[in-house]
Design a protein around this motif. Sequence first.
Motif, short mmCIF file in Angstrom:
data_model
loop_
_atom_site.label_atom_id
_atom_site.label_comp_id
_atom_site.label_asym_id
_atom_site.label_seq_id
_atom_site.Cartn_x
_atom_site.Cartn_y
_atom_site.Cartn_z
N GLU A 189 65.87 31.78 6.63
CA GLU A 189 66.85 31.16 7.52
C GLU A 189 66.65 29.65 7.44
OE1 GLU A 189 66.29 32.50 11.49
OE2 GLU A 189 67.01 34.51 11.07
N GLU A 190 67.75 28.93 7.39
CA GLU A 190 67.69 27.47 7.42
C GLU A 190 68.76 26.97 8.38
OE1 GLU A 190 66.09 26.44 2.97
OE2 GLU A 190 68.22 26.23 3.36
N TYR A 191 68.57 25.75 8.83
CA TYR A 191 69.49 25.17 9.80
C TYR A 191 69.94 23.81 9.31
CZ TYR A 191 67.95 29.01 12.63
OH TYR A 191 67.69 30.27 13.08
N ASN A 192 71.23 23.54 9.46
CA ASN A 192 71.84 22.31 8.96
C ASN A 192 71.83 21.25 10.06
OD1 ASN A 192 73.56 20.29 8.07
ND2 ASN A 192 74.79 21.72 6.87
N MET A 193 70.81 20.41 10.04
CA MET A 193 70.67 19.35 11.03
C MET A 193 71.73 18.28 10.85
SD MET A 193 69.09 18.16 13.66
CE MET A 193 67.50 18.92 13.78
N CYS A 194 72.14 18.02 9.62
CA CYS A 194 73.18 17.00 9.37
C CYS A 194 74.45 17.33 10.13
CB CYS A 194 73.48 16.87 7.88
SG CYS A 194 72.17 16.11 6.95
N LEU B 102 69.86 15.90 1.98
CA LEU B 102 69.53 17.22 1.49
C LEU B 102 68.39 17.83 2.31
CD1 LEU B 102 70.12 19.35 -0.62
CD2 LEU B 102 68.48 18.24 -2.14
N PHE B 103 67.41 17.02 2.64
CA PHE B 103 66.29 17.48 3.45
C PHE B 103 66.77 17.96 4.82
CE2 PHE B 103 63.18 16.47 6.78
CZ PHE B 103 62.16 17.33 6.40
N TRP B 104 67.64 17.21 5.45
CA TRP B 104 68.08 17.55 6.81
C TRP B 104 69.08 18.70 6.84
CZ3 TRP B 104 65.49 16.10 10.91
CH2 TRP B 104 64.69 14.99 10.82
N THR B 105 69.57 19.11 5.70
CA THR B 105 70.50 20.24 5.68
C THR B 105 69.76 21.57 5.51
OG1 THR B 105 70.87 20.04 3.30
CG2 THR B 105 72.43 18.92 4.76
N HIS B 106 68.46 21.52 5.32
CA HIS B 106 67.70 22.74 5.08
C HIS B 106 66.44 22.78 5.94
CE1 HIS B 106 70.23 23.65 1.65
NE2 HIS B 106 70.08 22.41 1.26
N LYS C 153 71.88 26.63 18.20
CA LYS C 153 71.10 26.78 16.97
C LYS C 153 71.79 27.71 15.96
CE LYS C 153 67.54 29.34 17.25
NZ LYS C 153 66.26 29.91 17.63
N ASP C 154 72.26 28.84 16.42
CA ASP C 154 72.85 29.82 15.51
C ASP C 154 74.13 29.32 14.83
OD1 ASP C 154 70.81 31.62 15.87
OD2 ASP C 154 71.83 32.69 17.48
N LYS C 155 74.80 28.37 15.46
CA LYS C 155 76.02 27.81 14.88
C LYS C 155 75.72 27.10 13.55
CE LYS C 155 79.72 24.57 15.95
NZ LYS C 155 80.28 23.65 16.93
N TYR C 156 74.50 26.56 13.42
CA TYR C 156 74.14 25.77 12.24
C TYR C 156 73.23 26.52 11.29
CZ TYR C 156 76.08 22.38 15.38
OH TYR C 156 76.93 21.73 16.23
N TRP D 118 63.51 23.07 13.33
CA TRP D 118 64.68 22.87 14.20
C TRP D 118 64.26 22.93 15.67
CZ3 TRP D 118 69.97 22.10 13.40
CH2 TRP D 118 70.77 22.26 14.52
N GLU D 119 63.53 23.97 16.03
CA GLU D 119 63.10 24.15 17.41
C GLU D 119 62.14 23.05 17.85
OE1 GLU D 119 61.71 28.19 17.41
OE2 GLU D 119 63.75 28.98 17.66
N ALA D 120 61.25 22.61 16.95
CA ALA D 120 60.33 21.53 17.28
C ALA D 120 61.08 20.24 17.57
CB ALA D 120 59.33 21.33 16.14
#
Length: 105
Positions: free
Chosen positions: A41-46, A4-8, A30-33, A14-16
């Motif tokens: 804005e959030e990014y889905n690292m999973c 859950l943490f890595w999906t938000h 980046k924009d794909k996720y 994300w950039e770091a």
Amino acid sequence: MILLFWTHLSKETWEAIAVMTDNAVMLQKKDKYKTENGEEEEYNMCQALKELMEDNRNEGRREGSLKKTKTVVRNLLQMGFSVDDICKAAECAPALVKEIQDSLV
């Protein structure tokens, strides 16, 4: 809970991570996720990691396949087969056969 943490991830996080891991692909895609959580804005690292790992596996398979093809081409060259016959048997381009042929000399 970790998933859950890595999906938000925030844009900054994300950039770091992308910069610290020297992963240009993460920055490029980046924009794909990107997802929206209210106004943030959030990014889905999973999802990104899943796809990056799959890309790496596919690349490894391609490299393994190319290595096998090169071995077959090398063996056929050493057995005296023609370039045309090798291309048909190994399903490869004449340029690859020529490259390997030149390396044998």
